[in-house]
Each structure stands twice: as C-alpha cells, then as structure tokens.
Design an enzyme around this catalytic site. Sequence first.
Site, short mmCIF file in Angstrom:
data_model
loop_
_atom_site.label_atom_id
_atom_site.label_comp_id
_atom_site.label_asym_id
_atom_site.label_seq_id
_atom_site.Cartn_x
_atom_site.Cartn_y
_atom_site.Cartn_z
N GLU A 160 7.07 11.88 6.60
CA GLU A 160 8.15 12.70 6.19
C GLU A 160 8.42 13.75 7.10
O GLU A 160 9.67 14.06 7.40
CB GLU A 160 7.85 13.35 4.92
CG GLU A 160 7.83 12.12 3.65
CD GLU A 160 6.21 11.49 3.58
OE1 GLU A 160 6.13 10.56 2.65
OE2 GLU A 160 5.31 12.08 4.32
N LYS B 31 -1.69 -8.64 0.15
CA LYS B 31 -1.25 -8.04 -1.14
C LYS B 31 -0.91 -8.99 -1.93
O LYS B 31 -0.13 -9.86 -1.73
CB LYS B 31 0.05 -7.13 -0.79
CG LYS B 31 0.49 -6.14 -1.63
CD LYS B 31 1.46 -5.34 -0.81
CE LYS B 31 1.93 -4.28 -1.66
NZ LYS B 31 3.16 -3.26 -1.32
N ARG C 134 6.57 17.69 1.73
CA ARG C 134 5.39 17.46 2.81
C ARG C 134 6.31 17.94 4.07
O ARG C 134 5.58 18.13 4.92
CB ARG C 134 4.94 16.03 3.09
CG ARG C 134 4.68 15.44 1.62
CD ARG C 134 4.00 14.07 1.86
NE ARG C 134 2.62 14.27 2.27
CZ ARG C 134 1.65 13.12 2.59
NH1 ARG C 134 2.32 11.91 2.14
NH2 ARG C 134 0.63 13.11 3.07
#
Length: 630
Positions: A353, A259, A381
Amino acid sequence: MTVSLSRPVPAARLASVSCPEALRSLPLEQLPAVATEIRDFLVEHVCRTGGHLGPNLGTVELTLALHRVFASPRDALVFDIGHQAYVHKLLTGRQEQFERLRQAGGLSGYLARAESVHDLVENSHASTALSYADGLAKARQLSGQSENRAVVAVIGDGALTGGLAWEALNNLGAARRRPVIVVVNDNGRSYAPTTGALAAHLDVLKQGGGAHACQNLFTELGFTYFGPVDGHSTGEMEGVLRRARSLQRPVVVHVVTVKGRGYRPAETDEADCLHAVGTLDPTTGAPDATPGPAAATGASAPSWTSVFGQALADLAGERADLVAVTASMLRPTSLHTMAGRFPDRVFDVGIAEQHAVTSAAGLAMGGFHPVVAIYATFLNRAFDQVLMDVALHKLPVTFVLDRAGVTGPDGPSHHGMWDLSVLSAVPGLRIAAPRDAARLQELLRDAAESADGPTVLRIPKGPAAADVEAAARMDGLDILHRSPRHRPDVLLVPVGPLAAPALRAARALERQDVGTTVVDPRWVLPVKEALPALAARHRLAVTVEDGLRTGGVGAALAQACREAAVATPVLPLGLPHAFLPHGSREALLAEAGLDSHGILHAIRRALTQQPGTSPAHPVPATPASTRRMR
C-alpha cells in the site's frame, strides 16, 4: 484428492484429532484420509456460512505437518492473516464452533486470541507475520526461553510482496543466533496471481532452480533455503520442517501448494479460486440461489464496488490521462473492468500500500490523474505517504476507499471505520461520501476533474443504495428533505448511504411535531461554509456517520460552528472509540445507534436535554443494544 459431496462429512478421524497432541499420535499413513475429511468439512461449513474457502483448502497438508512437527503453543506458529488458518482452528479444538463461523458471537473468520492459546496474531492485514516472529524470537532470547522452542512464520507468496515483509527478512536473515523458520506458502497468488520480480524468482525456483536452488534471493539474505517442497505431501513437509528446526539458524522453507486444492469449483475458478465466498451450493460452487434475508434487503442490486468499476472504466474511455493503481486487489475493487479495456493504464503493485500511494504520486507528477482503489482499512498502512508524498505536494490523486465504514463478518481489522478521523487531519485533502449509485458516478467525475490536490471517495460494502434525489441544491449542499409545516428544529447531516435511515428518522420526527432538514454535503470534509450557516437556523444539528464519532464529520462540523460563532449544538452520531466485533453490517449499525430508530432516539433525547424545551412526547428508554456500544 477431490472433495466428495455425495455422502455426509465423515467425522471419525477428524473428531479424533481435535488437539495437536492427538494429531501427532496418528500414523503417517492415516493423514491423507484426515486431509480428505478436513476438505469435506470446510466445503460443507464454509459454503453454508461464507468465508475464506480457497486459501484454506490449499493449506490442509501444510497445517497438518506444522502441528505434527511443532508443539503449539510452546512453539510459536505465526500465521500471516487468517485466510489460511481455518485448518489450524479445526486442529486446535474448534470444530463444533464452525456452525457459527463469522456470525455475531460466533467463531471469528480470522485468528482470535480470545478463542485459543494457539492463536497468536489476530490482525488480518497481510505481510506482518515475519515481523511478529522477529519480535517473538528476540523476546525469547532476552528472557532465556529460546532453547528448544521454535518460532515459525507462515506467509504466502502474495503477502511476501509487502514492504514490511522485506524489512523483516532483512533483520531475520542477519540474526544467526535467533533462528526463525519462514514457511513461504507459494500458491502463485493472493486474490489474483502474484505479480512482479519476486513472483518470477519463485517461479524459477519452482521449476527446479538449477544454480538458483543453491544460491538465491533468500540465501543472499542469510537464510538456509529448502525447496521447493510439495505442499500436499505431509510426509515430505514433515521431513523438511524437522531438518529446518534442527539447524538452529534462519531458514526459508519454500512450500508449493494449490489454492482451492481438492474442490473442483475452486481449482477451476481462475479469477480468485473462490478466495472469499458468500453462501454457495457446495456441489457446484455457485452462489446459493435459496431465497433468504439478502433477497429482502435488495442484495440483487449492483454492488457499490461494481458501480465504481464500471463508472471508472467509462471515465477512462473519455480521459486518456486517467490511470488506476491497486495493491493486489484488482477484482475485489472492480478495477478488472478498466483493466479489460485499458490494460496498460491499470497497475497492480502487489500487497504494497505504501508503494501504491507514492507510485501514484509519481504518476501525478508525470501529468496523469491516478485513481488508487484500496480497502479503507488498508489505507491506514500508507497514511504517511498520503500526507507527505501526495498532500504536501498538492498532487491530484484520487483515493477510492472500498469497504468504508462497518463491513460486517470480517471483524475488527476489516471495518473501514478509521478513514474519516485519520484523513481529516490531512491539509488540502477533500473527502466525498456518495449516498447512492448516481452520486458515486457524479462524485467520481468531480474527483477526476480536481487538479489542485488529493481527493477521497468512500464507499461501503454491499449493494448500492437506491437513488435518493435532492429536493434542492444550495451552495453545493443537496437538500434531501425539508419539513413543509414545521419550524426547522433539527438539521440532519448523514454521511453517504446513511442518508436512508436519516430520512426515515426525519419523517418520524415530523409525526412528533419536530421539524427537520436533511442535507447531504456530498463532499463531507472539509466542512463547507454553508453548513454552519444552515445549522444556525436550527435548534440542533446532528451528524450521522459510520466512522468514529471522535474526529470525523461531526467533530469537524462542531469546530466549524464554533469558528463561525454559531451557537447551535452539534450532536455527532457515529461508531464508538473501540474495535468492533464481527457481525452483520445492519446489526452492528443498529447496535451503534445508526439505524433510523437509534437516530430518532438520540435526537429526542438531545432535544429533551436542551434548556427551556419541552418535546411533545416523552423520551423512550435507551435500548440495551445501543447502551452496549456506547
């Protein structure tokens, strides 16, 4: 490979590959130079506009390989969220549009179907790509269009922690006649380092794997496994992707990337590798110190998020039963402050979640008070878990919804505009909306002391509002303003930080001989009994909320007035029943009529339309910006 900032961004090679066909015609030996130009381009433009920098710097060679092996859009390339798709945008004809990245009317910071036929999925909620790919493969098989047309899903190791991804893997691995290529972009993190057993398993594979390379979690699910592959070698990836395509069966290609690759400030930023950034000095990666509009709006004030993080950590110091849960959002929700002091009491469950909410329910059953910190848009969600696993059991779980309401440049899937309407349906759940930093601290303490059911605090994105002290407190309501010399015509009920524009509108109304009362309910849902009684003393009640005006606080107050036989009409001001585009929070609120001017105009118009009334001044024409969103 390091980004060079001492020279203008070279455009010759990059400009020549503005479509996938042109990219495929380039000799392999030219691709490293193209990758360098792409990184220079991304640093220059994203540092100027803000956006997702680190994730895209890490996917340059991977995206080049994907577009050389697969012919989009004939071959379906499904990216799991748009954090990693800026390079895809560059290679599909949108280089010039980066000048207006994430600006109103400009290029979306995520994928957008209206922008390009190469963009299939614009939803920016993680862990969805594999399920989209499964459905696309089924559709092509059923329609007889699957021959020589590949379906490729690109998903990060962080997103692979989501439950939906594993539901899709369970189906994909068993579908021998519906080949889908799953590219796992493994950089070891989402915002923060990836946690859990999956991360440990991927680490084993990255370290050589031994027997695991031949028999691992993916092979047990029915996939052929290729990896680990150097995600910064376009040539190596091309070879593996061509082999994966030729097999005509479910394949996992495990690609290892870094990254922030090639940009030292991102590579050395261990917190989040400059994941999502505002404007930066491209040389240092530090926030841009150039004075601009942000300075004029008080952006130097602490953010709502940081105020919450510090308040929670302080509260945890007083209460040993307080714990915190997040879904791969430790730093974005500021839970790292508490984690630094009480690491054993903060749980990052990954991008999961639903699990976060039901795990919090279990913590509450075990005698703790969990605080679940999550973006408002992502709680959607886990609605079933809030309803059935927490509320049905009357468990004391506190949800702190960050980025509630209009968020700004991230666009439709990131606006936290659904929570008030959705959560108002949950029995026994109470919702608070602090108007300023001081009330955030007070209401968080109130929520933590609640023992008879779930609570919610919603906070917006950006700097915390300046403190607005109440003139009086009545039956749990904060009276922020009361006209001293006028009869009470209008009751204004702003939700959270919209108290500031409501107060400005109230003062303007008074200059037009319209008496106002401005009240902050603090706990906005369910409606307190005192509020309809207060509305009964006014000609008009007006709610102001940056949630949907259908099903939110305004609708609840209107229902409460009907049940209490209060005849005062209720005017709900809120967001339209639509997906809002990206743009600044201030501009989007103004277009929805939720700034002081829009509030004033709506009230004057409503008073004019009341039978038997004659306001002192004529009503101005509806602004075009307000008409657009209504």
